[in-house]
Design an enzyme around this catalytic site. Structure first.
Site, PDB file in Angstrom:
ATOM      1  N   GLU A 122      58.068  40.600  45.143  1.00  0.00           N
ATOM      2  CA  GLU A 122      59.130  41.113  44.286  1.00  0.00           C
ATOM      3  C   GLU A 122      59.828  42.284  45.008  1.00  0.00           C
ATOM      4  OE1 GLU A 122      57.647  43.088  40.798  1.00  0.00           O
ATOM      5  OE2 GLU A 122      59.645  43.346  39.944  1.00  0.00           O
ATOM      6  N   HIS A 123      58.999  43.198  45.526  1.00  0.00           N
ATOM      7  CA  HIS A 123      59.524  44.354  46.267  1.00  0.00           C
ATOM      8  C   HIS A 123      58.911  44.365  47.664  1.00  0.00           C
ATOM      9  CE1 HIS A 123      58.875  45.748  42.015  1.00  0.00           C
ATOM     10  NE2 HIS A 123      60.170  45.965  42.122  1.00  0.00           N
TER      11      HIS A 123
ATOM     12  N   ASP B  27      63.464  51.414  40.962  1.00  0.00           N
ATOM     13  CA  ASP B  27      63.074  51.170  39.569  1.00  0.00           C
ATOM     14  C   ASP B  27      63.990  51.900  38.600  1.00  0.00           C
ATOM     15  OD1 ASP B  27      60.991  49.518  40.101  1.00  0.00           O
ATOM     16  OD2 ASP B  27      59.422  51.028  39.873  1.00  0.00           O
TER      17      ASP B  27
ATOM     18  N   TYR C 242      64.809  41.033  26.754  1.00  0.00           N
ATOM     19  CA  TYR C 242      63.431  41.436  26.476  1.00  0.00           C
ATOM     20  C   TYR C 242      63.147  42.745  27.201  1.00  0.00           C
ATOM     21  CZ  TYR C 242      58.604  41.713  25.444  1.00  0.00           C
ATOM     22  OH  TYR C 242      57.412  42.187  24.952  1.00  0.00           O
TER      23      TYR C 242
ATOM     24  N   HIS D 293      51.435  49.405  36.613  1.00  0.00           N
ATOM     25  CA  HIS D 293      52.153  48.656  35.576  1.00  0.00           C
ATOM     26  C   HIS D 293      51.223  47.788  34.740  1.00  0.00           C
ATOM     27  CE1 HIS D 293      56.412  49.422  36.111  1.00  0.00           C
ATOM     28  NE2 HIS D 293      56.291  49.304  37.416  1.00  0.00           N
TER      29      HIS D 293
ATOM     30  N   GLN E  60      56.157  35.867  21.000  1.00  0.00           N
ATOM     31  CA  GLN E  60      56.834  35.638  19.710  1.00  0.00           C
ATOM     32  C   GLN E  60      58.283  36.128  19.751  1.00  0.00           C
ATOM     33  OE1 GLN E  60      54.041  37.248  20.245  1.00  0.00           O
ATOM     34  NE2 GLN E  60      53.941  39.231  19.230  1.00  0.00           N
TER      35      GLN E  60
ATOM     36  N   ASN F  73      55.080  41.024  30.482  1.00  0.00           N
ATOM     37  CA  ASN F  73      53.739  40.702  30.999  1.00  0.00           C
ATOM     38  C   ASN F  73      53.576  39.180  31.121  1.00  0.00           C
ATOM     39  OD1 ASN F  73      53.249  39.776  28.409  1.00  0.00           O
ATOM     40  ND2 ASN F  73      51.898  41.455  27.833  1.00  0.00           N
TER      41      ASN F  73
ATOM     42  N   HIS G 239      84.181   2.729  34.700  1.00  0.00           N
ATOM     43  CA  HIS G 239      84.645   3.819  35.584  1.00  0.00           C
ATOM     44  C   HIS G 239      85.774   3.312  36.477  1.00  0.00           C
ATOM     45  CE1 HIS G 239      80.792   5.575  34.481  1.00  0.00           C
ATOM     46  NE2 HIS G 239      81.100   6.705  35.122  1.00  0.00           N
TER      47      HIS G 239
ATOM     48  N   SER H 221      54.379  43.081  37.961  1.00  0.00           N
ATOM     49  CA  SER H 221      55.039  43.559  39.182  1.00  0.00           C
ATOM     50  C   SER H 221      54.201  43.317  40.438  1.00  0.00           C
ATOM     51  CB  SER H 221      55.289  45.058  39.052  1.00  0.00           C
ATOM     52  OG  SER H 221      55.965  45.323  37.859  1.00  0.00           O
TER      53      SER H 221
ATOM     54  N   GLN I  56      53.117  50.383  41.693  1.00  0.00           N
ATOM     55  CA  GLN I  56      53.204  49.048  41.089  1.00  0.00           C
ATOM     56  C   GLN I  56      51.904  48.678  40.389  1.00  0.00           C
ATOM     57  OE1 GLN I  56      56.279  47.623  40.714  1.00  0.00           O
ATOM     58  NE2 GLN I  56      56.567  49.675  41.545  1.00  0.00           N
TER      59      GLN I  56
ATOM     60  N   GLU J 212      78.925   1.071  42.607  1.00  0.00           N
ATOM     61  CA  GLU J 212      77.839   1.497  41.704  1.00  0.00           C
ATOM     62  C   GLU J 212      77.664   0.524  40.534  1.00  0.00           C
ATOM     63  OE1 GLU J 212      78.496   5.582  40.504  1.00  0.00           O
ATOM     64  OE2 GLU J 212      77.766   6.357  42.420  1.00  0.00           O
TER      65      GLU J 212
HETATM   66  N1  LIG Z   1      59.301  41.955  37.312  1.00  0.00           N
HETATM   67  C1  LIG Z   1      60.010  42.890  36.772  1.00  0.00           C
HETATM   68  O1  LIG Z   1      61.204  42.955  36.995  1.00  0.00           O
HETATM   69  C2  LIG Z   1      59.370  43.897  35.861  1.00  0.00           C
HETATM   70  C3  LIG Z   1      60.052  45.039  35.423  1.00  0.00           C
HETATM   71  C4  LIG Z   1      59.412  45.914  34.532  1.00  0.00           C
HETATM   72  C5  LIG Z   1      58.126  45.617  34.084  1.00  0.00           C
HETATM   73  N2  LIG Z   1      57.510  44.493  34.547  1.00  0.00           N
HETATM   74  C6  LIG Z   1      56.206  44.065  34.060  1.00  0.00           C
HETATM   75  O2  LIG Z   1      56.321  43.993  32.643  1.00  0.00           O
HETATM   76  C7  LIG Z   1      55.026  44.040  32.110  1.00  0.00           C
HETATM   77  C8  LIG Z   1      54.993  44.919  30.896  1.00  0.00           C
HETATM   78  O3  LIG Z   1      53.821  44.574  30.215  1.00  0.00           O
HETATM   79  P1  LIG Z   1      53.362  45.265  28.888  1.00  0.00           P
HETATM   80  O4  LIG Z   1      52.070  44.621  28.527  1.00  0.00           O
HETATM   81  O5  LIG Z   1      53.403  46.732  29.096  1.00  0.00           O
HETATM   82  O6  LIG Z   1      54.483  44.951  27.811  1.00  0.00           O
HETATM   83  P2  LIG Z   1      55.094  43.584  27.243  1.00  0.00           P
HETATM   84  O7  LIG Z   1      56.115  44.003  26.270  1.00  0.00           O
HETATM   85  O8  LIG Z   1      55.508  42.686  28.340  1.00  0.00           O
HETATM   86  O9  LIG Z   1      53.892  42.887  26.477  1.00  0.00           O
HETATM   87  C9  LIG Z   1      53.382  43.364  25.260  1.00  0.00           C
HETATM   88  C10 LIG Z   1      53.222  42.211  24.301  1.00  0.00           C
HETATM   89  O10 LIG Z   1      52.339  41.236  24.874  1.00  0.00           O
HETATM   90  C11 LIG Z   1      51.757  40.502  23.826  1.00  0.00           C
HETATM   91  N3  LIG Z   1      50.325  40.338  24.065  1.00  0.00           N
HETATM   92  C12 LIG Z   1      49.462  41.254  24.556  1.00  0.00           C
HETATM   93  N4  LIG Z   1      48.203  40.737  24.565  1.00  0.00           N
HETATM   94  C13 LIG Z   1      48.302  39.475  24.062  1.00  0.00           C
HETATM   95  C14 LIG Z   1      47.360  38.430  23.826  1.00  0.00           C
HETATM   96  N5  LIG Z   1      46.064  38.579  24.103  1.00  0.00           N
HETATM   97  N6  LIG Z   1      47.808  37.264  23.309  1.00  0.00           N
HETATM   98  C15 LIG Z   1      49.129  37.086  23.038  1.00  0.00           C
HETATM   99  N7  LIG Z   1      50.064  38.053  23.251  1.00  0.00           N
HETATM  100  C16 LIG Z   1      49.653  39.224  23.759  1.00  0.00           C
HETATM  101  C17 LIG Z   1      51.944  41.276  22.555  1.00  0.00           C
HETATM  102  O11 LIG Z   1      52.817  40.571  21.731  1.00  0.00           O
HETATM  103  C18 LIG Z   1      52.601  42.583  23.002  1.00  0.00           C
HETATM  104  O12 LIG Z   1      53.573  43.005  22.073  1.00  0.00           O
HETATM  105  C19 LIG Z   1      54.104  44.509  33.233  1.00  0.00           C
HETATM  106  O13 LIG Z   1      53.401  43.376  33.701  1.00  0.00           O
HETATM  107  C20 LIG Z   1      55.067  44.989  34.298  1.00  0.00           C
HETATM  108  O14 LIG Z   1      54.520  44.859  35.593  1.00  0.00           O
HETATM  109  C21 LIG Z   1      58.102  43.636  35.396  1.00  0.00           C
HETATM  110  N1  LIG Z   2      58.681  48.177  39.001  1.00  0.00           N
HETATM  111  C1  LIG Z   2      59.154  47.475  37.839  1.00  0.00           C
HETATM  112  C2  LIG Z   2      59.624  46.112  38.280  1.00  0.00           C
HETATM  113  O1  LIG Z   2      58.574  45.362  38.738  1.00  0.00           O
HETATM  114  C3  LIG Z   2      60.294  48.180  37.137  1.00  0.00           C
HETATM  115  C4  LIG Z   2      59.975  49.512  36.541  1.00  0.00           C
HETATM  116  C5  LIG Z   2      60.481  50.054  35.407  1.00  0.00           C
HETATM  117  N2  LIG Z   2      59.936  51.278  35.286  1.00  0.00           N
HETATM  118  C6  LIG Z   2      59.170  51.497  36.282  1.00  0.00           C
HETATM  119  N3  LIG Z   2      59.163  50.420  37.061  1.00  0.00           N
HETATM  120 ZN   LIG Z   3      57.815  50.103  38.663  1.00  0.00          ZN
END
Ligand SMILES: NC(=O)c1ccc[n+]([C@@H]2O[C@H](COP(=O)([O-])OP(=O)(O)OC[C@H]3O[C@@H](n4cnc5c(N)ncnc54)[C@H](O)[C@@H]3O)[C@@H](O)[C@H]2O)c1
Ligand SMILES: N[C@H](CO)Cc1c[nH]c[nH+]1
Ligand SMILES: [Zn+2]
Length: 437
Positions: A326-327, A360, A129, A261, A190, A213, A419, A236, A258, A414
């Site tokens: 996380e970090h 990152d 993903y 994001h 989905q 997300n 067995h 994040s 962070q 047992e």
């Molecule tokens: N922990 C990690 O390693 C790491 C690394 C990179 C990014 N991140 C995180 O990834 C996330 C990226 O989020 P994003 O939103 O930019 O992209 P995303 O691809 O995670 O989410 C987008 C999708 O969320 C769904 N969505 C949005 N609103 C919705 C709703 N109301 N109901 C149902 N589905 C819904 C939609 O299908 C949309 O395509 C951020 O939270 C970021 O902090 C985490």
């Molecule tokens: N900080 C995110 C992980 O939580 C990863 C990322 C990708 N691009 C920028 N930042």
């Molecule tokens: Zn980042």
């Protein structure tokens, strides 16, 4: 933003609410995600197309779900040579760090003459993903795909949302660089459902990895068991421990890196210096005005940001361990001394010139990391997420004579008769074939 001081009487109660705040915000997504997964399971591609139109404003037919080879090739030509070179720096460093992780098989013959061992075997098919709702993440393509390739996974299927039908060409170029060719323009819960259960177009995978997300993280939680997942790499978070010798603006930028994001991201400063805490807070306010992503970053800082003032650095590290971020950045004179006391963190950044943003993109270790305190029990993405272990035992009559009777005794204890007989019948056969044994 919450400002807490460990010397204040209400500190423990306020800190407890900081620990649980994001988990509570996450509860809101449980039901909608369950409904999306059920619909994908029932109607497959039709649900993917309907939800892609609803959430990403992109009307699609099932035939348009996958990017074509021509579209991927065309995207690569749109990326500047400078960006391609930057991608290459990142990919090379990520690859060498993950190659260094590759485990060895185990095989040895023990004192009773049994040969025992463990073999690492790559998974057949993995779903990657790549988030794309509020920002594009070519870096996450590399972080997902390179360890999978290093581990030896044969089939990589990638899902990425394309809001309004727009894809950043660097995302497809990163996929091309990492050898991913099966790419679908589907995001959110989905996409996770499609990779877990399969649809008419998307074949199911064995494990789903990657960040996303709150909807994506919850969907991974809900499909776990049907398929494997890596960790809950959701919105994040970062904890920065800093003494007053660091430039407050740099710390503010690390926190905002962070916060930008996601509104659900969480940035926390812990410092033993109250005046420094004030300066960083002011710098956050100043820098927020200059950022393009100010709406997201402000919402995150307002809702989930925190500044904690402690007695000393020792207490700062205790709180950081409780937050299990996380970090974790250690922006102090002697980061190694503090690092020795770290128990719970996805990734740790040591020293004033090693900000989290380096990790990152170009550090080498994976940026897909456990969020929301799951670093208490989970780790960042690695080659181990793309492999499994099979153990094996090989033994002859001598070994069975030595250890079989203990097995029979335990099976009888047992109450598992078959067995016990499975072993004792063989021991009996050995006595009959070798009467002097
Ligand atoms: N922990 C990690 O390693 C790491 C690394 C990179 C990014 N991140 C995180 O990834 C996330 C990226 O989020 P994003 O939103 O930019 O992209 P995303 O691809 O995670 O989410 C987008 C999708 O969320 C769904 N969505 C949005 N609103 C919705 C709703 N109301 N109901 C149902 N589905 C819904 C939609 O299908 C949309 O395509 C951020 O939270 C970021 O902090 C985490
Ligand atoms: N900080 C995110 C992980 O939580 C990863 C990322 C990708 N691009 C920028 N930042
Ligand atoms: Zn980042």
């Amino acid at each position: 933003m919450k400002r807490l001081d460990t010397r204040n009487p209400g500190f423990e109660a306020d800190f407890a609410s900081l620990l649980t705040a994001r988990e509570e915000q996450g509860q809101e997504v449980h039901k909608p995600v369950a409904e999306i997964l059920a619909a994908v399971r029932q109607k497959g591609d039709a649900t993917l197309c309907a939800l892609t139109e609803k959430f990403d404003r992109l009307p699609l037919t099932p035939a348009q779900l996958a990017f074509t080879a021509d579209e991927i090739a065309a995207a690569c030509t749109q990326v500047s040579p400078e960006l391609m070179a930057a991608l290459d720096v990142a990919a090379t460093r990520i690859e060498s760090f993950h190659k260094a992780q590759m485990p060895s098989d185990i095989r040895y013959t023990d004192d009773v003459g049994m040969t025992l061992g463990l073999r690492w075997i790559a998974l057949d098919a993995v779903g990657l993903y790549v988030p794309g709702g509020k920002a594009a993440y070519p870096s996450s393509v590399l972080m997902n795909a390179i360890p999978a390739r290093v581990a030896g996974v044969q089939r990589l299927a990638m899902c990425v949302p394309t809001p309004d039908g727009i894809i950043n060409p660097l995302v497809l170029a990163a996929a091309h660089r990492a050898g991913v060719t099966e790419i679908y323009r589907v995001g959110g819960a989905q996409a996770v459902g499609a990779m877990a259960f399969g649809t008419q177009t998307i074949r199911p995978v064995d494990r789903i990895v990657g960040p996303g997300n709150a909807f994506v993280a919850e969907a991974k939680r809900q499909v776990f068991g049907h398929v494997g997942i890596d960790s809950i790499a959701g919105p994040s978070d970062v904890v920065v421990i800093s003494d007053s010798a660091t430039d407050p603006r740099l710390i503010a930028l690390d926190l905002l890196a962070q916060a930008e994001h996601d509104e659900l991201a969480q940035a926390t400063l812990i410092t033993p210096d109250a005046a420094f805490a004030d300066k960083v807070t002011e710098a956050v306010t100043t820098e927020l005005k200059t950022l393009t992503r100010t709406t997201i970053a402000s919402a995150s800082w307002e809702r989930n940001g925190a500044v904690l003032v402690t007695k000393d650095l020792e207490e700062a590290i205790t709180l950081a361990n409780r937050l299990a971020p996380e970090h974790l950045e250690l922006m102090v004179d002697d980061p190694e001394a503090l690092f020795a006391k770290v128990r719970h963190a996805g990734a740790v950044f040591l020293g004033r010139f090693c900000p989290e943003a380096v990790g990152d993109y170009v550090g080498g270790p994976n940026h897909v990391l456990p969020t929301s305190r799951t670093a208490r029990f989970a780790s960042g993405l690695s080659v181990f997420d793309f492999m499994k272990r099979t153990t094996f035992l090989a033994g002859g009559p001598d070994a069975l004579r030595r250890i079989g009777p203990a097995g029979v005794a335990l099976a009888q204890a047992e109450g598992l008769e078959a067995h016990a007989l499975s072993i004792s019948a063989r021991l009996d056969a050995l006595v009959q074939t070798t009467p002097n044994a």
